[in-house]
Write an enzyme that holds these catalytic residues in place. Sequence first.
Site, PDB file in Angstrom:
ATOM      1  N   LYS A  25      -9.470 -13.913  38.824  1.00 48.67           N
ATOM      2  CA  LYS A  25      -8.815 -12.846  39.577  1.00 48.67           C
ATOM      3  C   LYS A  25      -9.394 -12.810  40.979  1.00 48.67           C
ATOM      4  CE  LYS A  25      -9.726  -8.751  40.641  1.00 48.67           C
ATOM      5  NZ  LYS A  25      -9.077  -8.684  41.979  1.00 48.67           N
ATOM      6  N   PRO A  26      -8.596 -13.140  41.997  1.00 49.32           N
ATOM      7  CA  PRO A  26      -9.087 -13.060  43.372  1.00 49.32           C
ATOM      8  C   PRO A  26      -9.119 -11.616  43.852  1.00 49.32           C
ATOM      9  CG  PRO A  26      -6.788 -13.723  43.370  1.00 49.32           C
ATOM     10  CD  PRO A  26      -7.207 -13.644  41.928  1.00 49.32           C
ATOM     11  N   GLY A  71     -19.807 -10.043  43.694  1.00 48.36           N
ATOM     12  CA  GLY A  71     -19.382  -8.794  44.316  1.00 48.36           C
ATOM     13  C   GLY A  71     -20.519  -7.796  44.365  1.00 48.36           C
ATOM     14  N   GLU A  85     -23.469 -12.610  40.648  1.00 49.18           N
ATOM     15  CA  GLU A  85     -24.023 -12.794  42.000  1.00 49.18           C
ATOM     16  C   GLU A  85     -23.660 -11.532  42.756  1.00 49.18           C
ATOM     17  OE1 GLU A  85     -24.173 -13.070  45.728  1.00 49.18           O
ATOM     18  OE2 GLU A  85     -22.603 -14.599  45.604  1.00 49.18           O
ATOM     19  N   LEU A  86     -24.663 -10.668  42.932  1.00 47.89           N
ATOM     20  CA  LEU A  86     -24.412  -9.305  43.383  1.00 47.89           C
ATOM     21  C   LEU A  86     -24.928  -9.075  44.804  1.00 47.89           C
ATOM     22  CD1 LEU A  86     -25.293  -7.605  39.975  1.00 47.89           C
ATOM     23  CD2 LEU A  86     -23.070  -8.440  40.774  1.00 47.89           C
ATOM     24  N   CYS A  88     -23.030 -12.025  51.707  1.00 45.60           N
ATOM     25  CA  CYS A  88     -24.053 -11.422  50.853  1.00 45.60           C
ATOM     26  C   CYS A  88     -25.458 -11.900  51.199  1.00 45.60           C
ATOM     27  CB  CYS A  88     -23.745 -11.710  49.389  1.00 45.60           C
ATOM     28  SG  CYS A  88     -23.573 -13.464  49.012  1.00 45.60           S
ATOM     29  N   GLU A 120     -27.069  -2.404  52.238  1.00 43.35           N
ATOM     30  CA  GLU A 120     -26.420  -3.612  52.744  1.00 43.35           C
ATOM     31  C   GLU A 120     -25.333  -3.223  53.745  1.00 43.35           C
ATOM     32  OE1 GLU A 120     -24.768  -7.781  50.824  1.00 43.35           O
ATOM     33  OE2 GLU A 120     -24.405  -5.910  49.748  1.00 43.35           O
TER      34      GLU A 120
END
Length: 462
Positions: free
Chosen positions: A156-157, A209, A231-232, A265, A365
């Site tokens: 899902k993009p 995300g 991968e956060l 990120c 962030e």
Amino acid sequence: MNELKVFNPATGDLLATLSMDSKEMIETKLKAGHDAFRTWRNTSVYERAALIDRWADLIIEQKDVVAKIMTEENGKPLRESLGEVLNAVSYLTWYAEEAKRIYGRTIPANTNNKRIMVTRQGIGLVAAITPWNFPAAMMTRKAGPALAAGCTFIVKPAEDTPLTMIKLVELAHEAGIPKDVIQCVVGVGSEVGPVFTSSNYVRKITFTGSTPVGKRLISEGANTVKHMSMELGGHAPFIICEDADIDFVITQAIASKFRNAGQTCICANRFIVHKNVLAEFTEKFTAAAKALKLGNGMDPTTDVGPLINKKGFDKVVEQIEDAKAKGASVLVGGTSFEDKEKKTYFVSPTVLGDVTLDMQIMSEETFGPVAPIIAYDDLDTALEIANGTPFGLAAYYFTNDYKRGIYLQDHLNFGIIGWNDGLPTTAQAPFGGFKESGLGREGGIEGIEPYLETKYLSIGNL
């Protein structure tokens, strides 16, 4: 049926209107992927490798087309999009080779009439959820190892940037990868995610995300004990030591901070500068940031494009205003441009001085083209600032003193570290973070491991 409209973030132009998949349609695709696994897992690794390589070749043949789609829906400068396409291909070519290196082993048994064998096999259907900031590379970094391992794959993009992904999946099918082996879902994350996590057909979730969304997926996936790769978020420190080559540092700092308008990120989020070189670094860095051109990514002279949407824009503006209210000085930039009618959002490249640790930008962030600078006088203080976050994705430091460099490597609690290198990402190295920055690794020989199950066979009565 609901529709998803895709807009150009630089101009506000409508690029496409897509039909979103219903829950029933998604479940049908999941079953198809699950069923296709039975066949795909039995293909030889050489056959899988050849198909992945063919996919990579087709992407290269159409790299200009893919890059244009990416810039139009993402906003990044076209040259950055071209670079991402090549990076995306590098993951496919790497894992086409790693498919041939999925080794098992034999283990000496404790008696002469037994043999012990260990084999590896694909985990099953993998469901991926990818972000808008790198719509090509974040997909192939997951699809490459999944397909190489013998898994089937559904992705899902992000709602903001689905067109790049759709094009890549089309090219995968053109390359000969069966349609049920690699599929795409169009929908909203909050609706698609629970379908993925609750499905008994899905054996693994891989997500890139935000940390809050990652935590929710982990929690929801626990009910069916799914394997997870996450991968956060990150909050990368960029430490500049007193012996650093400042002119070289500037080139790396600009590339790290302002690539994709700071919407990465692993981009530098906090510049931690030794007091003895603070003035020189600040002056040169500010001048370099001032020289960057803000604009439409399709303009070849553009260095920094738009922010992806209003939510991201508001967060960046809030951080700037918070820093100013708490005493930060705006050395360059600080200007925001919001066109409410076109729904376009730009923030000029910004450098903040006189930064203190109580400012939001030092703990949250940013995901925008804003660079806060804070001074330090001893290395342990710099490390305390750098490590003082729940995140541990990427960190950077610049020194030509090998003892200092090794000390920093030993004491920085981050999964990716650049020593005199502001752009460390590469297909052959493991990518991932410590603490709340994620689970598992992508890239390198480590990147295929999360897509494999280990099977132990004990043969008796020989």
